[in-house]
Design a protein around this motif. Structure first.
Motif, PDB file in Angstrom:
ATOM      1  N   GLY A 121       0.799  -1.223   0.000  1.00 30.52           N
ATOM      2  CA  GLY A 121       0.000   0.000   0.000  1.00 30.52           C
ATOM      3  C   GLY A 121       0.829   1.270   0.000  1.00 30.52           C
ATOM      4  N   LEU A 122       2.136   1.153  -0.255  1.00 31.35           N
ATOM      5  CA  LEU A 122       3.027   2.317  -0.213  1.00 31.35           C
ATOM      6  C   LEU A 122       2.641   3.324  -1.298  1.00 31.35           C
ATOM      7  CD1 LEU A 122       5.554   3.513   1.148  1.00 31.35           C
ATOM      8  CD2 LEU A 122       6.931   2.379  -0.608  1.00 31.35           C
ATOM      9  N   MET A 123       2.418   4.590  -0.876  1.00 29.75           N
ATOM     10  CA  MET A 123       2.007   5.633  -1.812  1.00 29.75           C
ATOM     11  C   MET A 123       3.014   6.784  -1.904  1.00 29.75           C
ATOM     12  SD  MET A 123      -2.124   5.853  -1.212  1.00 29.75           S
ATOM     13  CE  MET A 123      -2.032   6.102   0.553  1.00 29.75           C
ATOM     14  N   ASP A 124       3.792   7.014  -0.847  1.00 29.97           N
ATOM     15  CA  ASP A 124       4.710   8.160  -0.821  1.00 29.97           C
ATOM     16  C   ASP A 124       6.050   7.677  -0.281  1.00 29.97           C
ATOM     17  OD1 ASP A 124       6.087  10.527  -0.384  1.00 29.97           O
ATOM     18  OD2 ASP A 124       4.357  11.606   0.375  1.00 29.97           O
ATOM     19  N   LEU A 125       7.090   7.759  -1.128  1.00 30.35           N
ATOM     20  CA  LEU A 125       8.424   7.282  -0.740  1.00 30.35           C
ATOM     21  C   LEU A 125       9.453   8.359  -1.034  1.00 30.35           C
ATOM     22  CD1 LEU A 125      10.421   5.075   0.169  1.00 30.35           C
ATOM     23  CD2 LEU A 125      10.457   4.245  -2.187  1.00 30.35           C
ATOM     24  N   ASP A 126      10.237   8.736  -0.004  1.00 35.07           N
ATOM     25  CA  ASP A 126      11.278   9.754  -0.149  1.00 35.07           C
ATOM     26  C   ASP A 126      12.626   9.152   0.237  1.00 35.07           C
ATOM     27  OD1 ASP A 126      12.909  11.962  -0.231  1.00 35.07           O
ATOM     28  OD2 ASP A 126      11.588  13.250   0.950  1.00 35.07           O
ATOM     29  N   LEU A 127      13.509   9.006  -0.765  1.00 28.94           N
ATOM     30  CA  LEU A 127      14.860   8.476  -0.544  1.00 28.94           C
ATOM     31  C   LEU A 127      15.919   9.538  -0.804  1.00 28.94           C
ATOM     32  CD1 LEU A 127      14.463   5.007  -2.316  1.00 28.94           C
ATOM     33  CD2 LEU A 127      14.908   5.340   0.115  1.00 28.94           C
ATOM     34  N   SER A 128      15.545  10.792  -0.868  1.00 27.57           N
ATOM     35  CA  SER A 128      16.452  11.845  -1.296  1.00 27.57           C
ATOM     36  C   SER A 128      17.622  12.041  -0.332  1.00 27.57           C
ATOM     37  CB  SER A 128      15.689  13.160  -1.456  1.00 27.57           C
ATOM     38  OG  SER A 128      15.099  13.549  -0.230  1.00 27.57           O
ATOM     39  N   ALA A 129      18.709  12.617  -0.891  1.00 26.39           N
ATOM     40  CA  ALA A 129      19.892  12.998  -0.113  1.00 26.39           C
ATOM     41  C   ALA A 129      20.553  11.805   0.572  1.00 26.39           C
ATOM     42  CB  ALA A 129      19.526  14.091   0.898  1.00 26.39           C
ATOM     43  N   ASN A 130      20.568  10.655  -0.079  1.00 32.37           N
ATOM     44  CA  ASN A 130      21.429   9.531   0.300  1.00 32.37           C
ATOM     45  C   ASN A 130      22.487   9.447  -0.802  1.00 32.37           C
ATOM     46  OD1 ASN A 130      20.192   7.996   2.747  1.00 32.37           O
ATOM     47  ND2 ASN A 130      18.439   8.412   1.415  1.00 32.37           N
ATOM     48  N   SER A 131      23.536  10.216  -0.646  1.00 32.22           N
ATOM     49  CA  SER A 131      24.427  10.527  -1.759  1.00 32.22           C
ATOM     50  C   SER A 131      25.266   9.359  -2.237  1.00 32.22           C
ATOM     51  CB  SER A 131      25.345  11.693  -1.370  1.00 32.22           C
ATOM     52  OG  SER A 131      26.089  11.368  -0.210  1.00 32.22           O
ATOM     53  N   ARG A 132      25.295   8.260  -1.467  1.00 33.53           N
ATOM     54  CA  ARG A 132      26.097   7.108  -1.902  1.00 33.53           C
ATOM     55  C   ARG A 132      25.231   5.900  -2.261  1.00 33.53           C
ATOM     56  NH1 ARG A 132      31.019   6.865   2.447  1.00 33.53           N
ATOM     57  NH2 ARG A 132      29.402   7.473   3.940  1.00 33.53           N
ATOM     58  N   LEU A 133      23.966   6.150  -2.511  1.00 34.79           N
ATOM     59  CA  LEU A 133      23.037   5.064  -2.781  1.00 34.79           C
ATOM     60  C   LEU A 133      23.247   4.508  -4.195  1.00 34.79           C
ATOM     61  CD1 LEU A 133      20.545   3.329  -2.154  1.00 34.79           C
ATOM     62  CD2 LEU A 133      19.135   5.232  -2.944  1.00 34.79           C
ATOM     63  N   VAL A 134      23.242   3.174  -4.293  1.00 29.96           N
ATOM     64  CA  VAL A 134      23.236   2.482  -5.580  1.00 29.96           C
ATOM     65  C   VAL A 134      21.957   1.647  -5.633  1.00 29.96           C
ATOM     66  CG1 VAL A 134      24.397   0.819  -7.064  1.00 29.96           C
ATOM     67  CG2 VAL A 134      25.750   2.394  -5.664  1.00 29.96           C
ATOM     68  N   LEU A 135      21.080   1.955  -6.591  1.00 31.84           N
ATOM     69  CA  LEU A 135      19.812   1.246  -6.698  1.00 31.84           C
ATOM     70  C   LEU A 135      20.031  -0.148  -7.262  1.00 31.84           C
ATOM     71  CD1 LEU A 135      17.518   4.058  -8.157  1.00 31.84           C
ATOM     72  CD2 LEU A 135      17.482   3.154  -5.831  1.00 31.84           C
ATOM     73  N   PRO A 136      19.182  -1.120  -6.871  1.00 35.69           N
ATOM     74  CA  PRO A 136      19.261  -2.455  -7.487  1.00 35.69           C
ATOM     75  C   PRO A 136      19.072  -2.366  -8.997  1.00 35.69           C
ATOM     76  CG  PRO A 136      17.853  -2.491  -5.552  1.00 35.69           C
ATOM     77  CD  PRO A 136      18.173  -1.048  -5.814  1.00 35.69           C
ATOM     78  N   ALA A 137      19.666  -3.319  -9.703  1.00 34.82           N
ATOM     79  CA  ALA A 137      19.642  -3.266 -11.165  1.00 34.82           C
ATOM     80  C   ALA A 137      18.236  -3.438 -11.722  1.00 34.82           C
ATOM     81  CB  ALA A 137      20.570  -4.343 -11.738  1.00 34.82           C
ATOM     82  N   THR A 138      17.374  -4.127 -10.995  1.00 35.63           N
ATOM     83  CA  THR A 138      16.022  -4.357 -11.521  1.00 35.63           C
ATOM     84  C   THR A 138      15.065  -4.706 -10.383  1.00 35.63           C
ATOM     85  OG1 THR A 138      14.717  -5.617 -13.126  1.00 35.63           O
ATOM     86  CG2 THR A 138      16.420  -6.817 -11.939  1.00 35.63           C
ATOM     87  N   GLY A 139      13.792  -4.398 -10.589  1.00 39.77           N
ATOM     88  CA  GLY A 139      12.721  -4.903  -9.736  1.00 39.77           C
ATOM     89  C   GLY A 139      12.541  -4.262  -8.386  1.00 39.77           C
ATOM     90  N   VAL A 140      13.227  -3.141  -8.077  1.00 43.30           N
ATOM     91  CA  VAL A 140      13.150  -2.598  -6.727  1.00 43.30           C
ATOM     92  C   VAL A 140      11.735  -2.135  -6.369  1.00 43.30           C
ATOM     93  CG1 VAL A 140      13.835  -0.283  -7.466  1.00 43.30           C
ATOM     94  CG2 VAL A 140      14.194  -0.981  -5.092  1.00 43.30           C
TER      95      VAL A 140
END
Length: 648
Positions: A121-140
């Motif tokens: 049910g997630l509607m609002d997600l804020d991941l900003s200002a994590n300057s060393r983040l590497v997102l998964p290649a697929t399916g996150v």
């Protein structure tokens, strides 16, 4: 003796600790104390919880992991400004009801691919200002189909997963500002209202560097130092409004952008903040008969405006000049020649003193259009326009009577659609204070209309069930239903109907529902009524899961007592998971009574927000007839879910 005095308190402490751990590790079947977090949540994690609003604030708590002992019902979780470095697949498993999650300003470097899977049910997600983040290649975001706001700003991202927006069918905002993106490859995407790519490193809008397939209302590319543009890339965009600016763009880049827009469905172009200084000859020629209807120049340094520069914007309906400091003090009619569709002209905070709108087809003049130039304009020409002179123009007459000089007064004539005394008369003959006297007789009708409205409302409420039933029959007879039905019938399932209810509601099941099913649906003989008919030899929830998945229809009976029962909500959740898995609307929710908003569980609100079938039981006899008709209809068909059409 001294040793004994030391050992005795140590022994007491050990006994207390042992007792505490025993209470924490009690048998799972103990339903009297489901969790021991509410009484000591602050001491474990230091977060501030509002159990009534189902919110948890853990900002600035120096956390290095996601706390695991908050309330299970948490819907809003704030983890702003901590030291979290890793998000695991298990980080949010205990909080499946979260709809708003803020993890900004941490030091998140890794996100495991299934981290957000429990948060359906997630509607609002804020991941900003994590300057060393590497997102998964697929399916996150594979299971985040309800996301409406996704903030990935200031992450120093150099690239995006190809499927980052694939799983989100209707996103309001995708904020990717202030990253290090030099290319975009988003080839699989649904609907996104606003995509913000401002402040990145995009230099080439070419086929090799910019693939963007989202259907988008607004695409913001400001503050990207664009050096080359392929017109075909612009033409392929499914975008209604395009924002450019922040850096000066070369004439060649602008020429290719304009050429691409002429081949696209783009309706609005906004050019901002110094990105253009002049219009070369023929600048807008490719846009003749294009889809562009709004052109907005904001805070540029325009050096000149050539006559007829806009003549090829034949379908432009709105033109805006705001904060451009135009180096001219007069606008002549030839600026607008050929702009036959122009309806709105906004000239705000420029140095304009003389405005000529003569010899156009202006019929209505809005005060909001002229308000920005009230203080600077000194001369206005409205001659040879078919102006509708009515009481809405009182502001214009008052303005012209103050300090504005109207040119060509004798040629500024009211049209035949004006008030009768003004037809074909000069505009300045209009005296609003004489012709626009308020008809006070209308006010005497207001109390009568109010009383009539109250009486009609009471009658509609009193006969609401009869009206709804008649409208229901009318809709069936006239409009019909465009429905996607499941091809299988009840004979293809092990069970016909499963009824999930709370023990306190068994009397209604026995006296109302069971006899009605036997009378109206005699073909349904393999029914599961509550826990007593569950399959023997299975664990409780496994048995519930089995009968729901093997039933043609499932009825969930909601009451105030039921929604407060933990096991009932677990059965409700199990049923809704099968709706998502099978893409079939096999569930019918029955409300036995009104449930106040503050008692309504999240799952029920989520169910109702999707427009899924539900029926409300009433003590009104006619209302009950409508109830059984609706229930029988819902139990005899299974509709396939279809997110491409609006819910009824």
């Amino acid at each position: 003796m001294a040793n004994g005095s030391i050992l005795y308190p140590l022994l007491v402490v050990c006994l207390l600790v042992s007792s505490s751990f025993q209470s924490l590790h009690r048998h799972d079947g103990d339903s009297e104390m489901p969790f021991l977090t509410l009484g000591m949540d602050k001491s474990f994690h230091g977060c501030d919880q509002n159990l009534e609003l189902k919110e948890a604030s853990c900002s600035n708590k120096d956390l290095d992991t996601v706390p695991q002992n908050l309330s299970e019902d948490t819907e809003v979780l704030d983890l702003f400004k901590n030291n979290i470095t890793k998000l695991l697949n298990s980080s949010f498993e205990v909080y499946p009801l979260i709809n708003t999650l803020d993890i900004s300003y941490n030091d998140v470097r890794t996100i495991e691919s299934a981290t957000f899977y429990p948060l359906k049910g997630l509607m609002d997600l804020d991941l900003s200002a994590n300057s060393r983040l590497v997102l998964p290649a697929t399916g996150v975001f594979m299971m985040s189909s309800r996301l409406s706001i996704l903030v990935l700003a200031s992450l120093n991202l150099e690239s995006l997963p190809n499927d980052i927006l694939k799983w989100i069918p209707n996103l309001d905002v995708a904020d990717l500002t202030s990253n290090q993106l030099s290319f975009i490859n988003v080839s699989s995407c649904g609907m996104v209202d606003s995509v913000l790519l401002t402040g990145n490193l995009l230099q080439h809008l070419t086929a090799s560097d910019f693939t963007f397939s989202c259907h988008t209302v607004t695409l913001d590319l400001r503050y990207n130092h664009i050096q080359s543009v392929d017109p075909g890339v612009i033409a392929s965009l499914h975008v209604r409004s395009l924002y450019l600016g922040g850096y000066p763009l070369s004439d060649k880049v602008w020429a290719n952008i304009i050429l691409g827009i002429s081949r696209s469905d783009i309706e609005q172009l906004t050019i901002l903040e110094g990105s253009i200084g002049a219009f070369p000859k023929g600048f807008f020629d490719p846009l003749r008969d294009s889809s562009l209807s709004v052109l907005d120049f904001f805070n540029n340094e325009l050096q000149s405006l050539r006559p007829l520069v806009f003549s090829n914007l034949t379908k432009l309906r709105e033109l805006r000049f705001r904060y451009n400091q135009l180096p001219i003090d007069e606008i002549q009619p030839d600026f607008f020649e050929g702009m036959n569709a122009l309806k709105v002209l906004t000239i705000h905070d420029n140095r304009l003193t003389i405005l000529s709108l003569a010899n156009n087809r202006l019929t209505r003049l809005n005060q909001s259009t002229f308000k920005p130039i009230f203080s600077s304009i000194s001369s206005l020409d409205l001659s040879k326009n078919p102006i509708d002179c009515n009481c809405d123009l009182k502001w214009l007459i008052d303005w012209l009577n103050e300090h504005i000089r109207l040119k060509e007064k004798d040629k500024t004539i009211c049209s035949s659609a004006s008030l009768e005394p003004l037809r074909q008369k000069p505009l300045l003959d209009f005296e609003p204070n004489e012709l626009c006297i308020i008809n006070y007789g209308l006010f005497s009708l207001i109390p009568l209309a109010s009383i009539s409205l109250v009486v009609i409302s009471v009658l509609l409420y009193h006969y609401r069930w009869q009206l709804r039933y008649k409208l229901f029959l009318l809709k069936l007879a006239v409009l019909g239903y465009k429905e996607m039905r499941d091809a299988r019938d009840h004979n293809d399932y092990e069970f016909d109907v499963t009824i999930i209810f709370y023990d306190d509601d068994e009397e209604w099941i026995r006296e109302q529902l069971r006899p009605a099913l036997e009378e109206r649906l005699p073909q349904f003989q393999r029914n599961v009524f509550g826990d007593e008919d569950l399959v023997l030899g299975m664990h409780y929830l496994d048995s519930v899961d089995y009968v729901v998945s093997h039933s043609y229809k499932t009825i969930i009976v909601l009451s105030r007592a039921a929604v407060r029962d933990h096991w009932f909500i677990l059965k409700f959740r199990t049923t809704m998971d099968h709706v998502s898995d099978t893409l079939t609307e096999f569930v019918v929710v029955v409300f036995l009574e009104d449930i106040p908003d503050d008692e309504m569980p999240f799952l029920a609100r989520l169910y109702l927000s999707d427009g899924r079938p539900y029926i409300h039981w009433t003590e009104n006899v006619i209302g009950q007839q409508y109830f059984w008709v609706e229930l029988t209809k819902n139990l005899t068909i299974n509709l396939r879910t279809n997110d491409l059409i609006p819910n009824e």
